[in-house]
Design a protein around this motif. Structure first.
Motif, PDB file in Angstrom:
ATOM      1  N   ASP A 176      46.456  40.454  24.745  1.00  0.00           N
ATOM      2  CA  ASP A 176      46.626  40.999  23.394  1.00  0.00           C
ATOM      3  C   ASP A 176      45.741  42.234  23.244  1.00  0.00           C
ATOM      4  O   ASP A 176      44.519  42.163  23.421  1.00  0.00           O
ATOM      5  CB  ASP A 176      46.239  39.926  22.377  1.00  0.00           C
ATOM      6  CG  ASP A 176      46.455  40.370  20.933  1.00  0.00           C
ATOM      7  OD1 ASP A 176      46.840  41.542  20.717  1.00  0.00           O
ATOM      8  OD2 ASP A 176      46.235  39.546  20.029  1.00  0.00           O
ATOM      9  N   LEU A 177      46.343  43.371  22.926  1.00  0.00           N
ATOM     10  CA  LEU A 177      45.574  44.607  22.769  1.00  0.00           C
ATOM     11  C   LEU A 177      44.802  44.664  21.458  1.00  0.00           C
ATOM     12  O   LEU A 177      43.949  45.536  21.281  1.00  0.00           O
ATOM     13  CB  LEU A 177      46.508  45.818  22.859  1.00  0.00           C
ATOM     14  CG  LEU A 177      47.195  46.021  24.215  1.00  0.00           C
ATOM     15  CD1 LEU A 177      48.167  47.188  24.129  1.00  0.00           C
ATOM     16  CD2 LEU A 177      46.173  46.248  25.313  1.00  0.00           C
ATOM     17  N   MET A 178      45.079  43.769  20.550  1.00  0.00           N
ATOM     18  CA  MET A 178      44.347  43.673  19.276  1.00  0.00           C
ATOM     19  C   MET A 178      44.273  45.044  18.586  1.00  0.00           C
ATOM     20  O   MET A 178      43.217  45.479  18.142  1.00  0.00           O
ATOM     21  CB  MET A 178      42.950  43.104  19.502  1.00  0.00           C
ATOM     22  CG  MET A 178      42.953  41.736  20.176  1.00  0.00           C
ATOM     23  SD  MET A 178      41.319  41.093  20.581  1.00  0.00           S
ATOM     24  CE  MET A 178      40.875  42.154  21.957  1.00  0.00           C
ATOM     25  N   LEU A 179      45.426  45.709  18.479  1.00  0.00           N
ATOM     26  CA  LEU A 179      45.461  47.077  17.986  1.00  0.00           C
ATOM     27  C   LEU A 179      45.005  47.229  16.542  1.00  0.00           C
ATOM     28  O   LEU A 179      44.585  48.317  16.133  1.00  0.00           O
ATOM     29  CB  LEU A 179      46.879  47.645  18.140  1.00  0.00           C
ATOM     30  CG  LEU A 179      47.368  47.801  19.583  1.00  0.00           C
ATOM     31  CD1 LEU A 179      48.811  48.270  19.600  1.00  0.00           C
ATOM     32  CD2 LEU A 179      46.486  48.766  20.348  1.00  0.00           C
ATOM     33  N   ASP A 180      45.079  46.169  15.765  1.00  0.00           N
ATOM     34  CA  ASP A 180      44.691  46.260  14.359  1.00  0.00           C
ATOM     35  C   ASP A 180      43.278  45.755  14.096  1.00  0.00           C
ATOM     36  O   ASP A 180      42.833  45.701  12.952  1.00  0.00           O
ATOM     37  CB  ASP A 180      45.694  45.473  13.496  1.00  0.00           C
ATOM     38  CG  ASP A 180      47.084  46.078  13.553  1.00  0.00           C
ATOM     39  OD1 ASP A 180      47.185  47.314  13.560  1.00  0.00           O
ATOM     40  OD2 ASP A 180      48.069  45.309  13.612  1.00  0.00           O
ATOM     41  N   ASN A 181      42.567  45.378  15.165  1.00  0.00           N
ATOM     42  CA  ASN A 181      41.200  44.883  15.006  1.00  0.00           C
ATOM     43  C   ASN A 181      40.200  46.031  15.033  1.00  0.00           C
ATOM     44  O   ASN A 181      40.454  47.085  15.626  1.00  0.00           O
ATOM     45  CB  ASN A 181      40.845  43.898  16.129  1.00  0.00           C
ATOM     46  CG  ASN A 181      41.603  42.588  16.015  1.00  0.00           C
ATOM     47  OD1 ASN A 181      42.532  42.485  15.238  1.00  0.00           O
ATOM     48  ND2 ASN A 181      41.221  41.605  16.800  1.00  0.00           N
TER      49      ASN A 181
END
Length: 202
Positions: A176-181
């Motif tokens: 998971d690239l966790m783009l919104d974190n």
């Protein structure tokens, strides 16, 4: 895994296809679904069109059915049912009279200020649910009690895809690239170091 665009492009290529003769429900989508040519009032094909499109590009639906109601119920059980903020590639279910009966379906192609554009089978101006043609129609949001949301491949923005391809962004252990974190200083420095390696600076 296909994208929502794959499905929409395939559906758009079907625009203008008509049953023949008129008012017969004799159309290639029904032949595919039933495994033989069929005709008559027992074979409406709006849902069969959706099933055919999904099958051609490999989009998985929660059940194989010619019934809008059956797909809606299966989607609810499978956790694939959404009731707002519809997106491209959602399978919209329509309720024309507000009587909680599924009347028709389509593939959403675009959100509009007060509704949605969708590609639909077996429709026509003046006969929304049994018009005999594949068309792109404008539908008010109030006519959509919900939609089926298939699982599609995620299309990353170009810059993000570049960073992934070059090892700069790797995500967590699950990928998971966790783009919104939020980004920590440690993560920021790590990505800077990886970027420097790509540029031959380290």
């Amino acid at each position: 895994m296909p994208t929502a665009k794959d499905l929409i492009d395939l559906a758009r290529a079907q625009l203008g296809v008509k049953e023949y003769p008129a008012n017969s429900n004799k159309v290639k989508y029904n032949t595919w679904y039933y495994g033989r040519e069929v005709s008559g009032a027992a074979y409406p094909w709006c849902m069969v069109f959706v099933q055919w499109c999904c099958a051609q590009v490999g989009v998985e639906l929660p059940t194989r059915t010619a019934s809008c109601t059956a797909l809606m119920n299966a989607a609810k059980k499978a956790g694939m049912w959404v009731t707002s903020d519809y997106q491209m590639g959602d399978i919209s279910i329509y309720d024309w009279g507000g009587d909680k009966v599924a009347d028709h379906c389509g593939i959403i192609t675009q959100a509009l200020p007060n509704g949605y554009l969708a590609i639909e089978g077996n429709t026509a101006v003046g006969n929304d649910s049994n018009g005999g043609e594949v068309m792109e129609r404008t539908r008010p949001a109030k006519s959509i009690p919900g939609a089926v949301r298939p699982v599609y491949a995620v299309v990353l923005p170009e810059a993000v895809q570049w960073a992934v391809d070059n090892g700069i962004m790797q995500g967590n252990s699950s990928g998971d690239l966790m783009l919104d974190n939020a980004l920590t200083r440690r993560q920021f420095v790590t990505m800077l170091h990886r970027y420097a390696k790509v540029g031959g600076k380290v």
